[in-house]
Design a protein around this motif. Structure first.
Motif, PDB file in Angstrom:
ATOM      1  N   ILE A 364       0.815  -1.222   0.000  1.00  0.00           N
ATOM      2  CA  ILE A 364       0.000   0.000   0.000  1.00  0.00           C
ATOM      3  C   ILE A 364       0.848   1.272   0.000  1.00  0.00           C
ATOM      4  N   HIS A 387      -1.558   6.300   9.162  1.00  0.00           N
ATOM      5  CA  HIS A 387      -2.308   5.853   7.983  1.00  0.00           C
ATOM      6  C   HIS A 387      -1.926   4.438   7.539  1.00  0.00           C
ATOM      7  N   LYS A 390      -2.561   1.588  10.254  1.00  0.00           N
ATOM      8  CA  LYS A 390      -3.972   1.256  10.461  1.00  0.00           C
ATOM      9  C   LYS A 390      -4.533   0.442   9.308  1.00  0.00           C
ATOM     10  N   ASN A 391      -4.191   0.822   8.069  1.00  0.00           N
ATOM     11  CA  ASN A 391      -4.710   0.093   6.916  1.00  0.00           C
ATOM     12  C   ASN A 391      -4.104  -1.299   6.799  1.00  0.00           C
ATOM     13  N   ASP A 465     -12.199  -2.375   9.833  1.00  0.00           N
ATOM     14  CA  ASP A 465     -12.326  -1.818   8.480  1.00  0.00           C
ATOM     15  C   ASP A 465     -13.685  -1.136   8.327  1.00  0.00           C
TER      16      ASP A 465
END
Length: 477
Positions: A364, A387, A390-391, A465
């Motif tokens: 990512i 960011h 967390k993803n 999510d």
């Protein structure tokens, strides 16, 4: 999975192995009749056969007016029963007895159909106690305090509270995983796994008669026992006509399932607590020295045989830190007994945690929203912490429940080497002793835990999510 394991162990494991570790059986060299009776009784309890002993067969034939000295009378009676019964004789007395081989499909069906036991006031049907009261009611019991008390039920206390986790206990629904043999002979499999271990634990116990004394009795485990079979001590504790005087014993050390859960949980906490930061640093400094060294280290750990890794950590831990290299050295009362087994389980899963988390982060890093964040002036540290982390945690969270379950059920080698009294070691011991009921019972528990872990993983991913919704949004219709 449980059905497959059941078929394998009950068809491929030679029955001659079952008695190898039974000291009672090995002593029966001169009493051949008793030996045959013992064999058939054992096979009957394990579900291999249906068995009618000489006394029981004679009783049934005579009740129908048959001649107990006539072989034809026995054959006529067996012809009225379902299945293919075989009439046999004991080697010395030459008395008749009968057996029926139970087909494997019938045994599998019997296991699953009797898996869940529901307790109720008509559970006990004792011809010697026809006036047994039958009820369920809340009352303040002299021994257990306020509880839902039953009579005619198998258990005395169907719902009760005490100071032991999880504090609220029930006996309405129980698992019947069969009876252990030859190890823990004639003890239910579920009881073997969940009961305490080690030395008995003497505590202050108040009995129904009001007597308070030091005892190892688990008063909350009272189950039905015919009052006519009580001894003088039981009468002094429970009264002359109490129907519930059969109890389990309290032990000082925790149960197998508790021990396995403790090292499994702390092993997973170590794996994620160490692995996630390492994986994030590897991704942030991709192709740098730290990334290359860490990748080589994790690859080496993956390639190293499990047993070699266990012995290396066991030796290093005991020599450098003084931690015990065997559980019995300090026992369950010392937390140091748990450290090395938990550490090994954590190290086993550490390479997978590091490598997969690094992969998620790298995948990512090139996303449009990451480039947009950099264009807005966010630092690499902010991008990773607020960011990317967390993803990348979304697919990681899915595997956390499964990791805990696998650590609990997959610790067979670690527990065996450390002589650790958990479910993993019990599985290996059961295979060695041909304890088929225990093998099937543990397989069932591990299978159920695996299914639960998948469900918990999906729920955890939905919570983390925001793109996943548990309910359908009908506003656009």
């Amino acid at each position: 999975m449980t059905a497959l394991v059941y078929v394998i162990v009950y068809t491929l494991v030679p029955t001659s192995l079952i008695f190898k570790q039974d000291p009672n059986y090995n002593k029966m060299t001169k009493t051949l009749d008793k030996k045959v009776d013992y064999e058939n009784t054992t096979f009957d309890s394990m579900g291999y056969i249906d068995y009618l002993s000489a006394g029981e067969l004679q009783k049934r034939v005579s009740s129908q007016g048959g001649d107990i000295n006539s072989e034809a009378a026995y054959q006529n009676y067996l012809s009225t029963l379902n299945g293919q019964w075989q009439l046999k004789t004991y080697p010395l007395s030459e008395q008749f007895y009968a057996t029926r081989d139970i087909p494997i499909y019938e045994r599998v069906w019997s296991f699953f159909s009797n898996l869940i036991e529901i307790d109720h006031p008509w559970k006990i049907q004792d011809p010697d106690n026809p006036n047994l009261p039958r009820y369920m009611r809340f009352e303040k019991d002299a021994a257990a305090g306020w509880a839902l008390v039953g009579s005619g039920t198998h258990h005395k206390y169907l719902l009760y509270t005490n100071r032991e986790f999880p504090y609220l206990h029930q006996n309405f629904i129980n698992l019947n995983l069969g009876t252990s043999y030859p190890t823990y002979s004639n003890v239910p499999v579920w009881q073997v796994i969940t009961q305490g271990q080690g030395r008995i634990d003497l505590q202050e116990v108040t009995f129904p008669t009001g007597v308070t004394k030091k005892s190892s009795v688990d008063i909350y485990s009272r189950t039905y026992k015919n009052p006519n079979t009580m001894d003088d001590i039981a009468r002094a504790n429970y009264g002359e006509n109490d129907n519930y005087s059969k109890t389990k014993t309290n032990y000082k050390d925790p149960s197998m399932i508790y021990n396995s859960f403790v090292i499994g949980l702390f092993g997973v906490l170590f794996s994620y607590g160490i692995g996630l930061p390492i994986g994030m640093l590897m991704a942030r400094f991709k192709d740098g020295l730290f990334d290359k060294v860490s990748t080589a280290t994790m690859t080496f750990m993956l390639a190293l045989p499990s047993i070699a890794l266990i012995y290396v950590i066991r030796f290093a831990g005991s020599q450098l830190t003084g931690l015990p290299d065997s559980f019995p050295i300090l026992g369950a009362s010392d937390i140091r007994s748990y450290i090395l087994p938990a550490l090994i389980l954590g190290i086993f899963s550490l390479p997978y945690t590091v490598i997969w988390f690094r992969r998620y982060l790298v995948d990512i890093q090139a996303s449009d929203w990451v480039r947009f964040a950099r264009a807005k002036g966010l630092s690499e540290s902010e991008i990773y912490k607020k960011h990317l982390f967390k993803n990348a945690m979304v697919p990681v969270v899915v595997g956390i429940p499964a990791s805990i379950i696998l650590a609990i059920g997959g610790a067979t080698l670690t527990e065996t080497i450390f002589a650790f009294p958990g479910m993993g070691k019990m599985l290996i011991d059961s295979i060695k002793a041909a304890n088929n009921a225990m093998i099937v019972g543990l397989t069932f528990i591990f299978t159920v835990l695996s299914i639960i872990s998948l469900l918990l993983g999906d729920i955890a991913m939905a919570l983390v999510d925001p793109r996943i919704k548990l309910s359908e949004d009908k506003k656009g219709e």
